[in-house]
Design an enzyme around this catalytic site. Sequence first.
Site, PDB file in Angstrom:
ATOM      1  N   ARG A  82      20.825  80.464  18.721  1.00  0.00           N
ATOM      2  CA  ARG A  82      20.046  80.576  18.033  1.00  0.00           C
ATOM      3  C   ARG A  82      18.588  80.370  18.370  1.00  0.00           C
ATOM      4  O   ARG A  82      18.000  79.779  19.423  1.00  0.00           O
ATOM      5  CB  ARG A  82      20.198  78.830  18.014  1.00  0.00           C
ATOM      6  CG  ARG A  82      19.785  77.885  16.859  1.00  0.00           C
ATOM      7  CD  ARG A  82      21.080  76.812  16.302  1.00  0.00           C
ATOM      8  NE  ARG A  82      21.796  76.708  16.784  1.00  0.00           N
ATOM      9  CZ  ARG A  82      23.018  75.757  16.254  1.00  0.00           C
ATOM     10  NH1 ARG A  82      22.295  74.385  17.635  1.00  0.00           N
ATOM     11  NH2 ARG A  82      23.938  75.537  16.062  1.00  0.00           N
TER      12      ARG A  82
ATOM     13  N   GLY B 170      16.990  79.169  26.188  1.00  0.00           N
ATOM     14  CA  GLY B 170      17.744  80.416  26.886  1.00  0.00           C
ATOM     15  C   GLY B 170      17.069  81.423  25.769  1.00  0.00           C
ATOM     16  O   GLY B 170      16.555  81.635  25.646  1.00  0.00           O
ATOM     17  N   CYS B 171      16.909  80.976  24.467  1.00  0.00           N
ATOM     18  CA  CYS B 171      16.903  82.098  23.279  1.00  0.00           C
ATOM     19  C   CYS B 171      15.292  82.758  23.505  1.00  0.00           C
ATOM     20  O   CYS B 171      15.231  83.457  23.826  1.00  0.00           O
ATOM     21  CB  CYS B 171      17.636  81.431  22.215  1.00  0.00           C
ATOM     22  SG  CYS B 171      19.048  81.096  22.286  1.00  0.00           S
ATOM     23  N   THR B 172      14.666  81.745  23.410  1.00  0.00           N
ATOM     24  CA  THR B 172      13.531  81.744  23.962  1.00  0.00           C
ATOM     25  C   THR B 172      12.415  82.155  25.121  1.00  0.00           C
ATOM     26  O   THR B 172      11.654  83.119  24.883  1.00  0.00           O
ATOM     27  CB  THR B 172      12.661  79.974  24.193  1.00  0.00           C
ATOM     28  OG1 THR B 172      12.830  79.185  22.468  1.00  0.00           O
ATOM     29  CG2 THR B 172      11.121  80.861  23.711  1.00  0.00           C
TER      30      THR B 172
ATOM     31  N   ALA C 105      13.716  86.236  24.544  1.00  0.00           N
ATOM     32  CA  ALA C 105      13.063  86.790  23.406  1.00  0.00           C
ATOM     33  C   ALA C 105      11.964  86.551  24.389  1.00  0.00           C
ATOM     34  O   ALA C 105      10.908  87.859  24.410  1.00  0.00           O
ATOM     35  CB  ALA C 105      13.142  86.027  22.632  1.00  0.00           C
TER      36      ALA C 105
END
Length: 150
Positions: A40, A45-47, A50
């Site tokens: 998401r 974690g995704c931030t 990326a």
Amino acid sequence: MNTLKVGDKVPAFSAKDQDGNTIQLSDYSGKKLIVFFYPRASTPGCTAEACNLRDNYKELQAAGYELLGVSADSEKKQANFKNKYEFPFPLLADEDHTVINVFGVWGLKKFMGKEYDGIHRKTFIIDETGTVIKVIDKVKTKDHAAQILD
């Protein structure tokens, strides 16, 4: 979950990016491609993952790679994520799970004792002929570019 493995040919796919442009696998024909799946947009974690790829983008490009990020978020959510963190690569808004299903990254997950279906954080490295040459199952969000370049 029937996940693509090393040696598999990636089936053709197309999906919309954060700006509504259609992106297809064939756009990357003859190029090395990193496709990273994240659960998401704008979550910690995704931030971290990326942003690590963004911060090492020049090294990844120098090694000949193009990048595509994929989640089931809407175009608007992906656009906000991309603009906020100034990502130099497209983010696919795969709301209908077209690309997610092609790569086989949707399945049962466990978090804090609960089970649910969701996107597994995985990265696929694809060669110039569209063949998977590496799959990273255990993504280190803060050091992901190093995992790819190793």
